[in-house]
Scaffold this active site. Structure first.
Site, PDB file in Angstrom:
ATOM      1  N   LYS A  14      27.669  41.546  -3.555  1.00 18.03           N
ATOM      2  CA  LYS A  14      27.604  42.061  -4.939  1.00 18.03           C
ATOM      3  C   LYS A  14      26.851  41.092  -5.857  1.00 18.03           C
ATOM      4  O   LYS A  14      26.014  41.521  -6.651  1.00 18.03           O
ATOM      5  CB  LYS A  14      29.018  42.310  -5.497  1.00 18.03           C
ATOM      6  CG  LYS A  14      29.854  43.285  -4.682  1.00 18.03           C
ATOM      7  CD  LYS A  14      31.172  43.608  -5.350  1.00 18.03           C
ATOM      8  CE  LYS A  14      32.136  42.460  -5.461  1.00 18.03           C
ATOM      9  NZ  LYS A  14      32.661  41.956  -4.167  1.00 18.03           N
ATOM     10  N   ARG A  89      39.054  46.375 -10.132  1.00 17.27           N
ATOM     11  CA  ARG A  89      39.614  46.112  -8.811  1.00 17.27           C
ATOM     12  C   ARG A  89      40.937  46.847  -8.599  1.00 17.27           C
ATOM     13  O   ARG A  89      41.542  46.706  -7.533  1.00 17.27           O
ATOM     14  CB  ARG A  89      39.877  44.612  -8.679  1.00 17.27           C
ATOM     15  CG  ARG A  89      38.813  43.855  -7.868  1.00 17.27           C
ATOM     16  CD  ARG A  89      39.177  42.396  -7.998  1.00 17.27           C
ATOM     17  NE  ARG A  89      38.735  41.532  -6.959  1.00 17.27           N
ATOM     18  CZ  ARG A  89      37.699  40.698  -7.085  1.00 17.27           C
ATOM     19  NH1 ARG A  89      36.937  40.736  -8.122  1.00 17.27           N
ATOM     20  NH2 ARG A  89      37.435  39.853  -6.120  1.00 17.27           N
ATOM     21  N   ARG A 128      29.363  30.774   2.920  1.00 16.83           N
ATOM     22  CA  ARG A 128      29.189  30.519   1.483  1.00 16.83           C
ATOM     23  C   ARG A 128      30.032  29.332   1.036  1.00 16.83           C
ATOM     24  O   ARG A 128      29.630  28.547   0.188  1.00 16.83           O
ATOM     25  CB  ARG A 128      29.574  31.792   0.693  1.00 16.83           C
ATOM     26  CG  ARG A 128      29.293  31.694  -0.798  1.00 16.83           C
ATOM     27  CD  ARG A 128      29.456  33.026  -1.489  1.00 16.83           C
ATOM     28  NE  ARG A 128      30.851  33.372  -1.743  1.00 16.83           N
ATOM     29  CZ  ARG A 128      31.250  34.521  -2.284  1.00 16.83           C
ATOM     30  NH1 ARG A 128      30.369  35.451  -2.598  1.00 16.83           N
ATOM     31  NH2 ARG A 128      32.526  34.762  -2.488  1.00 16.83           N
ATOM     32  N   ARG A 134      33.596  26.850  -3.834  1.00 20.70           N
ATOM     33  CA  ARG A 134      34.777  27.688  -4.095  1.00 20.70           C
ATOM     34  C   ARG A 134      35.825  27.461  -3.012  1.00 20.70           C
ATOM     35  O   ARG A 134      35.585  27.739  -1.845  1.00 20.70           O
ATOM     36  CB  ARG A 134      34.364  29.172  -4.120  1.00 20.70           C
ATOM     37  CG  ARG A 134      33.655  29.565  -5.381  1.00 20.70           C
ATOM     38  CD  ARG A 134      33.273  31.034  -5.362  1.00 20.70           C
ATOM     39  NE  ARG A 134      34.412  31.925  -5.178  1.00 20.70           N
ATOM     40  CZ  ARG A 134      34.328  33.243  -5.288  1.00 20.70           C
ATOM     41  NH1 ARG A 134      33.166  33.806  -5.574  1.00 20.70           N
ATOM     42  NH2 ARG A 134      35.392  33.997  -5.111  1.00 20.70           N
ATOM     43  N   ARG A 146      42.352  37.807   0.642  1.00 26.69           N
ATOM     44  CA  ARG A 146      41.467  38.523  -0.285  1.00 26.69           C
ATOM     45  C   ARG A 146      41.029  39.855   0.320  1.00 26.69           C
ATOM     46  O   ARG A 146      40.938  40.871  -0.382  1.00 26.69           O
ATOM     47  CB  ARG A 146      40.246  37.660  -0.631  1.00 26.69           C
ATOM     48  CG  ARG A 146      40.605  36.528  -1.586  1.00 26.69           C
ATOM     49  CD  ARG A 146      39.612  35.408  -1.534  1.00 26.69           C
ATOM     50  NE  ARG A 146      38.320  35.771  -2.099  1.00 26.69           N
ATOM     51  CZ  ARG A 146      37.192  35.108  -1.839  1.00 26.69           C
ATOM     52  NH1 ARG A 146      37.190  34.088  -1.018  1.00 26.69           N
ATOM     53  NH2 ARG A 146      36.074  35.483  -2.402  1.00 26.69           N
TER      54      ARG A 146
HETATM   55  P1  AMP Z   1      35.367  37.151  -7.171  1.00 28.22           P
HETATM   56  O1  AMP Z   1      34.436  36.096  -7.650  1.00 28.22           O
HETATM   57  O2  AMP Z   1      35.006  38.517  -7.685  1.00 28.22           O
HETATM   58  O3  AMP Z   1      35.565  37.128  -5.687  1.00 28.22           O
HETATM   59  O4  AMP Z   1      36.802  36.820  -7.818  1.00 28.22           O
HETATM   60  C1  AMP Z   1      37.480  35.604  -7.548  1.00 28.22           C
HETATM   61  C2  AMP Z   1      38.953  35.768  -7.896  1.00 28.22           C
HETATM   62  O5  AMP Z   1      39.083  36.037  -9.311  1.00 28.22           O
HETATM   63  C3  AMP Z   1      39.681  36.906  -7.210  1.00 28.22           C
HETATM   64  O6  AMP Z   1      40.142  36.553  -5.916  1.00 28.22           O
HETATM   65  C4  AMP Z   1      40.818  37.177  -8.190  1.00 28.22           C
HETATM   66  O7  AMP Z   1      41.834  36.193  -8.074  1.00 28.22           O
HETATM   67  C5  AMP Z   1      40.136  36.972  -9.549  1.00 28.22           C
HETATM   68  N1  AMP Z   1      39.536  38.225 -10.048  1.00 28.22           N
HETATM   69  C6  AMP Z   1      38.216  38.484 -10.247  1.00 28.22           C
HETATM   70  N2  AMP Z   1      38.018  39.717 -10.724  1.00 28.22           N
HETATM   71  C7  AMP Z   1      39.248  40.285 -10.819  1.00 28.22           C
HETATM   72  C8  AMP Z   1      39.713  41.567 -11.220  1.00 28.22           C
HETATM   73  N3  AMP Z   1      38.869  42.535 -11.612  1.00 28.22           N
HETATM   74  N4  AMP Z   1      41.052  41.793 -11.181  1.00 28.22           N
HETATM   75  C9  AMP Z   1      41.907  40.829 -10.798  1.00 28.22           C
HETATM   76  N5  AMP Z   1      41.553  39.617 -10.389  1.00 28.22           N
HETATM   77  C10 AMP Z   1      40.225  39.327 -10.396  1.00 28.22           C
END
Ligand code: AMP
Length: 191
Positions: A14, A89, A128, A134, A146
């Site tokens: 993404k 999400r 990654r 991260r 996740r």
């Molecule tokens: P990402 O970078 O999109 O993989 O997000 C990293 C982390 O941020 C996720 O594992 C969640 O803990 C939190 N997070 C990001 N976006 C959301 C969302 N829309 N709803 C809930 N938690 C989120």
């Protein structure tokens, strides 16, 4: 104004595809993961709240995510459109986004879902993790959590957009440029 929900599990591509879409169409990127990481870095109260969830690979509560997106939308001026990356999400988040966009009279145009097999996701995320810094990309247990959270809580969001006739699925394995071309075709079709 054209608004895209770019959907898919962690590691689906993404972020990579968002960058290319921004370069081509000039869209505004709204990545809730990036927004949370920024808050974390700046040690804001919101960042501190989100950290425990992010560390475990759990979702941050809907109310917190929704108000953060609302604030971000309010700060936009003259946007050509938004790419929502990693948001919504959950189905409540999708409903809240619809309400926010309805208020602005700029509805979601399309949801593009990147489909990638789980083994490939694990491989990509661990790779990654070597450079992203991260911690949630470096631990297989967190990665698996996740992916599980995606299957259980996030996948139903696809049905929500399917019911609205906005769902497009694209196979997300192959050359980045080939996948990008398919995404652009889907966008042009829905324009
Ligand atoms: P990402 O970078 O999109 O993989 O997000 C990293 C982390 O941020 C996720 O594992 C969640 O803990 C939190 N997070 C990001 N976006 C959301 C969302 N829309 N709803 C809930 N938690 C989120």
């Amino acid at each position: 104004m054209y608004n895209i929900v770019l959907f898919g599990p962690p590691g689906a591509g993404k972020g990579t595809q968002s960058e290319k879409l921004i370069a081509k169409y000039g869209f505004t990127h709204i990545s809730t993961g990036d927004l949370f990481r920024k808050h974390l870095k700046e040690e804001t109260p919101l960042g501190k709240l989100a950290q425990s969830y992010m560390d475990k690979g759990e979702l941050v509560p809907d109310s917190v995510v929704i108000s953060m997106v609302k604030e971000k939308l309010q700060s936009l001026e003259n946007s050509k459109g938004c790419i929502f990356d990693g948001f919504p999400r959950t189905v409540p988040q999708a409903k809240a986004l619809d309400a926010l966009m309805e208020e602005r009279k700029t509805p979601i145009s399309v949801m593009i879902a990147l489909e990638v097999p789980e083994d490939e996701l694990r491989k990509r995320l661990l790779e990654r993790g070597k450079t992203s810094g991260r911690t949630d990309d470096q631990d297989l247990e967190k990665i698996n959590n996740r992916i599980r959270v995606y299957q259980e809580e996030t996948k139903p969001v696809a049905d929500y957009y399917h019911q609205q006739g906005k769902f497009v699925s694209i196979y997300g394995v192959g050359l980045i440029d080939d996948i990008f071309e398919k995404i652009c075709e889907a966008i042009e079709k829905k324009k």
